[in-house]
Design an enzyme around this catalytic site. Structure first.
Site, PDB file in Angstrom:
ATOM      1  N   HIS A 187      18.590  14.684 -27.604  1.00  0.00           N
ATOM      2  CA  HIS A 187      17.137  14.473 -27.676  1.00  0.00           C
ATOM      3  C   HIS A 187      16.465  15.782 -27.312  1.00  0.00           C
ATOM      4  CE1 HIS A 187      17.390  14.320 -23.259  1.00  0.00           C
ATOM      5  NE2 HIS A 187      18.426  13.520 -23.424  1.00  0.00           N
TER       6      HIS A 187
ATOM      7  N   HIS B   5      13.160  13.157 -22.077  1.00  0.00           N
ATOM      8  CA  HIS B   5      13.165  12.826 -23.507  1.00  0.00           C
ATOM      9  C   HIS B   5      11.853  13.386 -24.040  1.00  0.00           C
ATOM     10  CE1 HIS B   5      15.949   9.218 -22.468  1.00  0.00           C
ATOM     11  NE2 HIS B   5      16.593  10.353 -22.482  1.00  0.00           N
TER      12      HIS B   5
ATOM     13  N   ASP C 234       0.825  -1.214   0.000  1.00  0.00           N
ATOM     14  CA  ASP C 234       0.000   0.000   0.000  1.00  0.00           C
ATOM     15  C   ASP C 234       0.860   1.265   0.000  1.00  0.00           C
ATOM     16  OD1 ASP C 234       0.993  -0.370   2.491  1.00  0.00           O
ATOM     17  OD2 ASP C 234      -0.908  -0.150   3.555  1.00  0.00           O
TER      18      ASP C 234
ATOM     19  N   ARG D 247      30.914  10.677 -20.668  1.00  0.00           N
ATOM     20  CA  ARG D 247      29.873  11.401 -21.410  1.00  0.00           C
ATOM     21  C   ARG D 247      29.890  12.846 -20.920  1.00  0.00           C
ATOM     22  NH1 ARG D 247      25.997   8.179 -20.867  1.00  0.00           N
ATOM     23  NH2 ARG D 247      24.762   8.967 -19.134  1.00  0.00           N
TER      24      ARG D 247
ATOM     25  N   TYR E 183      32.560   4.912 -24.531  1.00  0.00           N
ATOM     26  CA  TYR E 183      32.460   3.881 -23.492  1.00  0.00           C
ATOM     27  C   TYR E 183      33.295   2.697 -23.948  1.00  0.00           C
ATOM     28  CZ  TYR E 183      28.465   6.982 -23.168  1.00  0.00           C
ATOM     29  OH  TYR E 183      27.684   8.107 -23.142  1.00  0.00           O
TER      30      TYR E 183
ATOM     31  N   GLU F 168      25.112  15.494 -26.146  1.00  0.00           N
ATOM     32  CA  GLU F 168      25.702  14.579 -25.167  1.00  0.00           C
ATOM     33  C   GLU F 168      26.469  13.409 -25.779  1.00  0.00           C
ATOM     34  OE1 GLU F 168      22.832  12.063 -23.086  1.00  0.00           O
ATOM     35  OE2 GLU F 168      21.196  13.235 -23.950  1.00  0.00           O
TER      36      GLU F 168
ATOM     37  N   ASP G 282      18.864  18.281 -17.562  1.00  0.00           N
ATOM     38  CA  ASP G 282      19.558  17.058 -18.000  1.00  0.00           C
ATOM     39  C   ASP G 282      20.994  17.423 -18.313  1.00  0.00           C
ATOM     40  OD1 ASP G 282      20.132  14.493 -18.736  1.00  0.00           O
ATOM     41  OD2 ASP G 282      19.054  14.557 -20.651  1.00  0.00           O
TER      42      ASP G 282
ATOM     43  N   HIS H 261      25.005   5.578 -28.753  1.00  0.00           N
ATOM     44  CA  HIS H 261      23.735   6.308 -28.640  1.00  0.00           C
ATOM     45  C   HIS H 261      23.770   7.563 -29.513  1.00  0.00           C
ATOM     46  CE1 HIS H 261      25.511   9.278 -25.841  1.00  0.00           C
ATOM     47  NE2 HIS H 261      26.025   8.276 -25.156  1.00  0.00           N
TER      48      HIS H 261
ATOM     49  N   GLU I  91      27.413  16.147 -21.233  1.00  0.00           N
ATOM     50  CA  GLU I  91      26.065  16.512 -21.700  1.00  0.00           C
ATOM     51  C   GLU I  91      25.676  17.905 -21.228  1.00  0.00           C
ATOM     52  OE1 GLU I  91      22.805  14.181 -19.998  1.00  0.00           O
ATOM     53  OE2 GLU I  91      21.530  14.766 -21.689  1.00  0.00           O
TER      54      GLU I  91
ATOM     55  N   ASP J 216      25.012  11.552 -14.380  1.00  0.00           N
ATOM     56  CA  ASP J 216      23.991  12.056 -15.310  1.00  0.00           C
ATOM     57  C   ASP J 216      22.750  12.319 -14.470  1.00  0.00           C
ATOM     58  OD1 ASP J 216      22.157  12.582 -17.300  1.00  0.00           O
ATOM     59  OD2 ASP J 216      22.603  10.786 -18.477  1.00  0.00           O
TER      60      ASP J 216
ATOM     61  N   HIS K 195      22.434   3.208 -18.801  1.00  0.00           N
ATOM     62  CA  HIS K 195      21.401   3.621 -17.848  1.00  0.00           C
ATOM     63  C   HIS K 195      21.651   3.004 -16.466  1.00  0.00           C
ATOM     64  CE1 HIS K 195      18.432   4.703 -21.308  1.00  0.00           C
ATOM     65  NE2 HIS K 195      19.323   5.640 -21.076  1.00  0.00           N
TER      66      HIS K 195
END
Ligand code: GLY
Ligand code: MN
Ligand code: MN
Length: 436
Positions: free
Chosen positions: A351, A358, A36, A403, A385, A381, A268, A347, A405, A257, A240
């Site tokens: 975006h 996104h 709950d 990265r 890797y 970005e 972002d 990638h 960004e 990130d 991610h």
């Protein structure tokens, strides 16, 4: 609440809707996390964009007829008992004035009242992304109306996707959206600074997350726009990565990130820095290459640039650099053509950014990458890797992930970097970490 912004947005959407039509937009339901216990509620962006209202179980209806434009809300009724347990509700009586709407009724009446609302309308719009939510209830209403045909009632003949209308509107940021994005980006930068500051004493990835998110909250962002990624060492090669629970090793880089959410707008920004305050030669080489790729991409951000051009520019710089470092054995043109670089850069370079991290809006129009236009917001970005399992490269390179960004707003003459203010070159980062 100042309702002018939302009234103006609804007017804009009304003007794009067909004659004699109705649009239905839902805020969404509370979701159970376990037993709950609920996840924190956050309304769907389309709904929030048009209302500024953040309760669950609400539906906005925009009705465009020969009599004019009418905005109606179904929302939760006031309920003393429920409010003692679960919190304040705006309620049906207060909603019209508080939100600048024409009328409001109890959401328990939604299905009944939809029959009257859709009678004699030609077109119904809802988001096809939420097709399963709307299709059966709208169809049931249409069927009920068809049974009344002998009473002279007509049923809608067309169901349209609302997304192309509303999402094109959201793609070009109005001044309230620009201000929201600017603020979310600046709070996001403050969070990254706090994380860098915490690097000296942090022992586990989530200690950096705690410092970053505490700064978000201190600066007025009660939520993150998405789950924070704090990826040290080879965890940065998991795009991610969300576990954020690995012990920190001072010889590693950490990739963070993160984005603060303010007033329904997303920040972002990704920052990568050495936990020790000093880059190794290999870490610096990869970092400099990603930064060069980002600068090449940013240089193209201006009205008229095809959406894909910054990505192509970043890919070219990354391929050239990987070849020069001996990480890719290929010719430049062949690396680009064959996509062999995707072992390192898998990638896209960005975006759309807005109420959703996104954000909505088409990337291609009639099969062509759309041209950037003032008022669009996007991220830039690039990253590299190097998998810890990559046996094609010397061991000294393995497990490095970088990265960089930034979030930008396209202006009439170029762009505004919303996430400006972080130390970004190797020298700036090392100097910053020495000083703090
Ligand atoms: N933070 C998600 C992204 O950068 O796309
Ligand atoms: Mn992004
Ligand atoms: Mn990001």
């Amino acid at each position: 609440m100042n309702t002018t912004v939302f009234q103006h947005r609804r007017l804009h959407l009304f003007q794009a809707m067909a004659d004699n039509s109705v649009a239905l937009i839902a805020s969404g339901k509370e979701l159970i996390r376990n037993r709950d216990t609920h996840y924190p509620f956050r309304p769907q962006s389309d709904f929030y964009f048009l209302t500024g209202f953040n309760e669950p179980d609400a539906v906005l209806m925009l009705s465009k007829t020969a009599d004019g434009y009418k905005s109606h809300l179904w929302c939760r009724a006031k309920d003393k008992e429920k409010e003692i347990w679960d919190g304040y509700r705006l309620g049906v009586d207060a909603a019209p004035e508080a939100l600048g709407l024409d009328s409001a009724t109890d959401v328990v009446q939604l299905n009944n009242e939809l029959v009257t609302a859709l009678a004699d309308k030609s077109v119904v719009y809802f988001s096809f992304e939420q097709g399963e939510l709307w299709l059966s209830s709208v169809m049931s209403v249409v069927q009920q109306l068809k049974r009344r045909v002998r009473l002279g009632v007509s049923a809608p003949q067309t169901i349209n996707d609302l997304d192309p209308l509303l999402h094109e509107q959201r793609l070009i940021k109005d001044s309230a959206a620009q201000a929201g994005l600017r603020q979310a980006a600046q709070v996001t930068v403050a969070g990254h600074m706090a994380a860098m500051q915490a690097a000296k004493s942090a022992k586990v990835e989530y200690h950096l997350q705690a410092a970053l998110e505490a700064a978000f909250k201190q600066q007025g962002a009660s939520h993150q726009a998405f789950n924070t990624i704090v990826a040290s060492g080879e965890n940065a090669c998991v795009l991610h990565y969300n576990e954020n629970n690995a012990p920190l090793q001072s010889s590693n880089l950490v990739l963070i990130d993160a984005g603060a959410e303010i007033d329904g707008y997303a920040g972002d920004c990704t920052h990568t820095f050495p936990l020790s305050g000093r880059f190794s030669a290999e870490q610096a080489a990869i970092y400099n290459l990603v930064l060069a790729a980002q600068q090449a991409a940013l240089a193209l951000i201006q009205p008229g640039t095809p959406y894909d051009a910054p990505h192509q520019a970043a890919v070219r710089v990354i391929c050239q650099g990987l070849i020069e470092l001996g990480l890719l054995t290929d010719t430049l043109e062949n690396a680009i053509e064959s996509g062999s670089y995707k072992a390192f850069y898998m990638h896209q370079t960005g975006h759309w950014l807005g109420n959703d991290v996104h954000d909505v809006g088409q990337y291609k129009v009639n099969g062509q990458w759309r041209l950037l236009k003032a008022g669009m917001a996007l991220t830039v970005e690039p990253g590299i890797y190097i998998s810890p399992d990559n046996q094609q490269v010397e061991a000294r390179w393995r497990g490095i992930g970088v990265r960089i960004e930034d979030s930008v707003l396209v202006t009439e003459t170029g762009y505004e970097c919303l996430t400006a203010g972080l130390p970004r070159t190797v020298e700036e980062i090392e100097a910053w970490m020495q000083q703090h």
